[in-house]
Design an enzyme around this catalytic site. Structure first.
Site, PDB file in Angstrom:
ATOM      1  N   SER A  28      17.857   8.236  30.722  1.00 53.56           N
ATOM      2  CA  SER A  28      17.809   6.979  31.463  1.00 53.56           C
ATOM      3  C   SER A  28      19.174   6.486  31.925  1.00 53.56           C
ATOM      4  O   SER A  28      19.266   5.466  32.596  1.00 53.56           O
ATOM      5  CB  SER A  28      17.137   5.893  30.612  1.00 53.56           C
ATOM      6  OG  SER A  28      17.838   5.707  29.396  1.00 53.56           O
ATOM      7  N   GLY A  30      23.822   7.619  32.060  1.00 52.14           N
ATOM      8  CA  GLY A  30      24.917   8.495  31.686  1.00 52.14           C
ATOM      9  C   GLY A  30      24.713   9.934  32.113  1.00 52.14           C
ATOM     10  O   GLY A  30      24.173  10.222  33.187  1.00 52.14           O
ATOM     11  N   GLU A  53      13.474   2.517  26.291  1.00 45.36           N
ATOM     12  CA  GLU A  53      14.029   1.360  26.983  1.00 45.36           C
ATOM     13  C   GLU A  53      13.098   0.152  26.842  1.00 45.36           C
ATOM     14  O   GLU A  53      11.893   0.297  26.627  1.00 45.36           O
ATOM     15  CB  GLU A  53      14.236   1.681  28.464  1.00 45.36           C
ATOM     16  CG  GLU A  53      15.213   2.812  28.745  1.00 45.36           C
ATOM     17  CD  GLU A  53      16.641   2.468  28.408  1.00 45.36           C
ATOM     18  OE1 GLU A  53      16.939   1.269  28.264  1.00 45.36           O
ATOM     19  OE2 GLU A  53      17.465   3.397  28.304  1.00 45.36           O
ATOM     20  N   ASP A  89       9.968   6.642  21.166  1.00 42.58           N
ATOM     21  CA  ASP A  89      10.996   6.988  20.187  1.00 42.58           C
ATOM     22  C   ASP A  89      11.131   8.504  20.103  1.00 42.58           C
ATOM     23  O   ASP A  89      10.237   9.194  19.619  1.00 42.58           O
ATOM     24  CB  ASP A  89      10.601   6.409  18.824  1.00 42.58           C
ATOM     25  CG  ASP A  89      11.594   6.756  17.728  1.00 42.58           C
ATOM     26  OD1 ASP A  89      12.670   7.292  18.045  1.00 42.58           O
ATOM     27  OD2 ASP A  89      11.284   6.473  16.549  1.00 42.58           O
ATOM     28  N   ALA A 118      21.894   9.336  22.086  1.00 49.32           N
ATOM     29  CA  ALA A 118      22.680   8.711  21.027  1.00 49.32           C
ATOM     30  C   ALA A 118      21.932   7.466  20.584  1.00 49.32           C
ATOM     31  O   ALA A 118      21.254   6.826  21.377  1.00 49.32           O
ATOM     32  CB  ALA A 118      24.078   8.353  21.514  1.00 49.32           C
ATOM     33  N   TYR A 213      37.035   8.849  16.134  1.00 50.02           N
ATOM     34  CA  TYR A 213      36.028   9.685  16.782  1.00 50.02           C
ATOM     35  C   TYR A 213      36.110  11.113  16.262  1.00 50.02           C
ATOM     36  O   TYR A 213      35.343  11.514  15.393  1.00 50.02           O
ATOM     37  CB  TYR A 213      36.182   9.642  18.305  1.00 50.02           C
ATOM     38  CG  TYR A 213      35.627   8.384  18.916  1.00 50.02           C
ATOM     39  CD1 TYR A 213      34.272   8.250  19.200  1.00 50.02           C
ATOM     40  CD2 TYR A 213      36.469   7.306  19.206  1.00 50.02           C
ATOM     41  CE1 TYR A 213      33.762   7.082  19.744  1.00 50.02           C
ATOM     42  CE2 TYR A 213      35.962   6.134  19.758  1.00 50.02           C
ATOM     43  CZ  TYR A 213      34.604   6.038  20.023  1.00 50.02           C
ATOM     44  OH  TYR A 213      34.109   4.885  20.556  1.00 50.02           O
TER      45      TYR A 213
END
Length: 335
Positions: A28, A30, A53, A89, A118, A213
């Protein structure tokens, strides 16, 4: 000019013998959305997107990804392309079953699975435990500058090191376990087509943010993503070998019924030319069906450079010859 070309004018057409079927988990926004766009409008692929979403209500607007999905499906349909989005999910086994049923009914199988997901939380489908990720340093505290976006203020912050439980939880949420479950589930359902490929995007940040990170909890999760990529390669190799063995046994079972010339040709086909070319699924698959760019590999040193991991359908030997080829910078869609 096709409608999709007007919206994605920089997308080149890529020659392909057939239009692939692509499943994007986390498509959805990126890199997931970018990969879906290239697959659809460059390869004329049939794309199925899964994301989680928030839909609009009478009082509130939807999340940005919801509008992205709605617009993409509309534009792709106006361009004559199959495009469907499921809002659910991705971590749940029920969702995997739902997607498998949809793939079987609409597509018949999957050529490429892009895992670009993510999430801050994940419920383990086996134990029912809810894990929450934590973006923290590992081993020692870190002092860095950060930006408060709401206030527009740059300020210093001290981050305490993560506990062992927080490291474990971050790996469970953002590592490669769910990616593996997706591939294995689709395999059990018989939905991985010959030459199937899968890739997952990763992110390690710049050198400035490596303490939280690359060297922190997120780096531990991405190391697990590399582990999953290697395991998926072995898994697909075993499946390909088992498939080829079944083909050989079936052919050998009927060999006695063939005239002598037929037996000779059969042996050549199964153990001569086919073996010389690497067998089923062993031909060149480096770029085929991969809209995100060149093939990418796992491993700590490579991940510092291009930040991505993938699992090939059956080319472990060829990977050693091409390990320093193209790179893909990674990113992920918040689930």
């Amino acid at each position: 000019q096709r409608p999709g070309r007007a919206w994605f004018p920089g997308t080149p057409r890529i020659a392909a013998s057939t239009s692939p079927n692509v499943l994007v988990v986390g498509g959805s926004g990126g890199y997931g959305l970018a990969s879906r766009s290239v697959a659809a409008f460059a390869l004329r692929a049939k794309t199925l997107c899964l994301s989680f979403e928030k839909a609009p209500t009478a009082e509130t607007t939807a999340t940005a990804g919801w509008y992205n999905n709605h617009a993409f499906d509309r534009i792709a349909a106006s361009d004559g392309l199959y495009a469907r989005t499921v809002n659910a999910d991705a971590f749940a086994d029920e969702t995997k079953t739902q997607i498998a049923d949809l793939v079987r009914r609409d597509l018949g199988g999957i050529d490429l699975l892009i895992y670009s997901l993510a999430s801050p939380v994940r419920r383990d489908p086996d134990s029912g435990t809810l894990f929450r990720s934590a973006i923290k340093p590992v081993g020692q505290p870190v002092h860095i500058k950060t930006l408060n976006v709401a206030k527009g203020v740059v300020h210093d912050v001290d981050l305490a090191p993560a506990s062992e439980d927080e490291i474990h939880a971050t790996v469970k949420v953002m590592g490669g376990e769910d990616w593996e479950r997706w591939v294995r589930h689709l395999q059990r359902e018989g939905l991985l087509r010959p030459g199937f490929r899968t890739l997952a995007y990763t992110y390690i940040g710049s050198a400035l943010t490596w303490p939280i990170y690359w060297e922190g909890t997120l780096g531990k999760a991405k190391a697990d993503l590399d582990r999953a990529a290697a395991e998926l390669r072995r898994f697909r190799q075993r499946e390909e070998q088992n498939h080829q063995q079944r083909q050989w046994h079936d052919a050998a079972h009927h060999e006695a019924a063939l005239p002598a010339p037929g037996r000779q040709n059969l042996r050549r086909d199964l153990s001569g030319e086919e073996a010389a070319n690497g067998g089923a699924g062993e031909h060149e698959h480096d770029e085929r069906g991969a809209p995100a760019g060149r093939r990418v590999v796992g491993g700590q040193r490579d991940r510092r450079r291009h930040g991505a991991a993938d699992a090939d359908a059956g080319e472990e030997a060829k990977r050693h010859q091409h390990r320093q080829r193209g790179r893909v910078s990674g990113g992920q869609r918040e689930h």
